[in-house]
Design a protein around this motif. Structure first.
Motif, mmCIF file in Angstrom:
data_model
loop_
_atom_site.group_PDB
_atom_site.id
_atom_site.type_symbol
_atom_site.label_atom_id
_atom_site.label_comp_id
_atom_site.label_asym_id
_atom_site.label_seq_id
_atom_site.Cartn_x
_atom_site.Cartn_y
_atom_site.Cartn_z
ATOM 1 N N ASP A 17 18.078 -25.861 41.108
ATOM 2 C CA ASP A 17 16.858 -26.200 40.380
ATOM 3 C C ASP A 17 17.288 -26.175 38.744
ATOM 4 N N GLU A 18 18.761 -26.479 38.528
ATOM 5 C CA GLU A 18 18.876 -26.699 37.003
ATOM 6 C C GLU A 18 17.805 -28.072 36.515
ATOM 7 N N SER A 19 17.228 -27.865 35.430
ATOM 8 C CA SER A 19 16.380 -28.958 34.742
ATOM 9 C C SER A 19 16.623 -29.638 33.551
ATOM 10 N N SER A 20 18.052 -29.495 33.129
ATOM 11 C CA SER A 20 18.656 -30.117 32.315
ATOM 12 C C SER A 20 20.132 -30.283 32.276
ATOM 13 N N GLN A 21 20.489 -31.043 31.505
ATOM 14 C CA GLN A 21 22.204 -31.585 31.417
ATOM 15 C C GLN A 21 22.535 -30.010 30.970
ATOM 16 N N LYS A 22 21.987 -29.724 30.014
ATOM 17 C CA LYS A 22 22.461 -28.261 29.510
ATOM 18 C C LYS A 22 22.537 -27.233 30.385
ATOM 19 N N GLU A 23 21.504 -27.015 31.205
ATOM 20 C CA GLU A 23 21.422 -25.593 32.455
ATOM 21 C C GLU A 23 22.278 -26.357 33.642
ATOM 22 N N THR A 24 22.798 -27.495 33.558
ATOM 23 C CA THR A 24 23.728 -27.918 34.539
ATOM 24 C C THR A 24 25.123 -27.778 34.159
ATOM 25 N N PHE A 25 25.586 -27.739 32.809
ATOM 26 C CA PHE A 25 26.792 -27.641 32.234
ATOM 27 C C PHE A 25 27.081 -25.927 32.262
ATOM 28 N N ILE A 26 25.936 -25.148 32.041
ATOM 29 C CA ILE A 26 25.926 -23.694 32.040
ATOM 30 C C ILE A 26 26.404 -23.330 33.418
ATOM 31 N N LYS A 27 25.499 -23.810 34.407
ATOM 32 C CA LYS A 27 25.851 -23.598 35.655
ATOM 33 C C LYS A 27 27.256 -23.581 36.179
ATOM 34 N N ILE A 28 27.990 -24.905 35.876
ATOM 35 C CA ILE A 28 29.281 -25.336 36.207
ATOM 36 C C ILE A 28 30.171 -24.262 35.345
ATOM 37 N N ALA A 29 29.949 -24.023 34.170
ATOM 38 C CA ALA A 29 30.890 -23.428 33.507
ATOM 39 C C ALA A 29 30.908 -21.660 34.012
ATOM 40 N N SER A 30 29.692 -21.160 34.495
ATOM 41 C CA SER A 30 29.610 -19.949 35.138
ATOM 42 C C SER A 30 30.280 -19.782 36.435
ATOM 43 N N VAL A 31 30.200 -20.672 37.113
ATOM 44 C CA VAL A 31 30.885 -20.886 38.591
ATOM 45 C C VAL A 31 32.557 -21.081 38.179
ATOM 46 N N ALA A 32 32.753 -21.788 37.181
ATOM 47 C CA ALA A 32 34.291 -21.896 37.016
ATOM 48 C C ALA A 32 34.753 -20.716 36.342
ATOM 49 N N LYS A 33 33.949 -19.838 35.691
ATOM 50 C CA LYS A 33 34.552 -18.617 35.105
ATOM 51 C C LYS A 33 34.581 -17.754 36.519
ATOM 52 N N GLU A 34 33.761 -17.633 37.203
ATOM 53 C CA GLU A 34 33.643 -16.695 38.229
ATOM 54 C C GLU A 34 34.853 -16.948 39.350
ATOM 55 N N LEU A 35 35.339 -18.199 39.464
ATOM 56 C CA LEU A 35 36.295 -18.600 40.384
ATOM 57 C C LEU A 35 37.666 -18.734 39.631
ATOM 58 N N ASN A 36 37.715 -18.052 38.455
ATOM 59 C CA ASN A 36 38.825 -18.354 37.665
ATOM 60 C C ASN A 36 39.830 -19.345 37.403
ATOM 61 N N PHE A 37 38.731 -20.669 37.086
ATOM 62 C CA PHE A 37 39.314 -21.906 36.734
ATOM 63 C C PHE A 37 39.277 -21.827 35.115
ATOM 64 N N ILE A 38 38.698 -21.047 34.539
ATOM 65 C CA ILE A 38 38.447 -21.045 32.811
ATOM 66 C C ILE A 38 38.496 -19.509 32.360
ATOM 67 N N ASN A 39 38.862 -19.288 31.240
ATOM 68 C CA ASN A 39 38.588 -18.382 30.520
ATOM 69 C C ASN A 39 37.345 -18.043 29.916
ATOM 70 N N LYS A 40 36.802 -18.845 29.051
ATOM 71 C CA LYS A 40 35.794 -18.731 28.503
ATOM 72 C C LYS A 40 34.640 -19.967 28.712
ATOM 73 N N GLU A 41 33.668 -19.859 29.086
ATOM 74 C CA GLU A 41 32.257 -20.670 29.588
ATOM 75 C C GLU A 41 31.874 -21.523 28.276
ATOM 76 N N LYS A 42 31.915 -20.915 26.913
ATOM 77 C CA LYS A 42 31.338 -22.029 26.062
ATOM 78 C C LYS A 42 32.397 -22.831 25.777
ATOM 79 N N LYS A 43 33.747 -22.640 25.776
ATOM 80 C CA LYS A 43 34.708 -23.729 25.830
ATOM 81 C C LYS A 43 34.538 -24.737 26.540
#
Length: 149
Positions: A17-43
């Motif tokens: 249901d993401e409705s904007s580019q921003k929401e989409t980037f937030i979703k990707i960052a959240s999953v990437a953090k959860e799956l240990n691909f990254i340290n910080k979502e904001k970066k």
């Protein structure tokens, strides 16, 4: 580079249901953090926006390939998101984006891995038969197979 380590079923999201580019980037960052691909979502989100400022990663036919490289990314990964409704992405053809294939690559592996992944994904998704599977299939394994060749 093992392709099964770069894209796994848990990195594929269908009809979300993401409705904007921003929401989409937030979703990707959240999953990437959860799956240990990254340290910080904001970066990661910041790296996606930095790339979008250079030129849009929305290339048409409802597809976008946002990509990010920075020193906060631990390992290369691909994230596939199929959006319920298209979102504005400033795509080359002016149409909304429904399929987002995000690539993330650590800075130390950036040049070769980044270009290799980007090239492979771009070559796959220009094929109409691949686009059809990515746009309609509910089978994550089938999507994975089509995307990675």
């Amino acid at each position: 580079m093992e392709k099964n380590q770069i894209l796994k079923p848990e990195q594929i999201f269908l009809d979300i249901d993401e409705s904007s580019q921003k929401e989409t980037f937030i979703k990707i960052a959240s999953v990437a953090k959860e799956l240990n691909f990254i340290n910080k979502e904001k970066k990661l989100i910041k790296a996606f926006y930095k790339r979008e400022k250079e030129s849009s990663t929305g290339f048409g036919d409802g597809f976008a390939i946002p990509h990010a490289r920075n020193n906060d990314i631990k390992k290369p990964g691909i994230f596939f998101l199929r959006l319920k409704d298209g979102v504005e992405w400033d795509a080359l053809d002016g149409n909304p984006v429904k399929i987002v294939i995000a690539l993330i690559v650590p800075l130390d592996k950036a040049s070769d891995t980044h270009l290799e992944l980007l090239s492979k994904v771009a070559q796959r998704i220009i094929k109409p038969e691949v686009q059809k599977v990515l746009s309609t299939s509910k089978d994550k394994e089938k999507i994975l197979k089509e995307l990675m060749g």
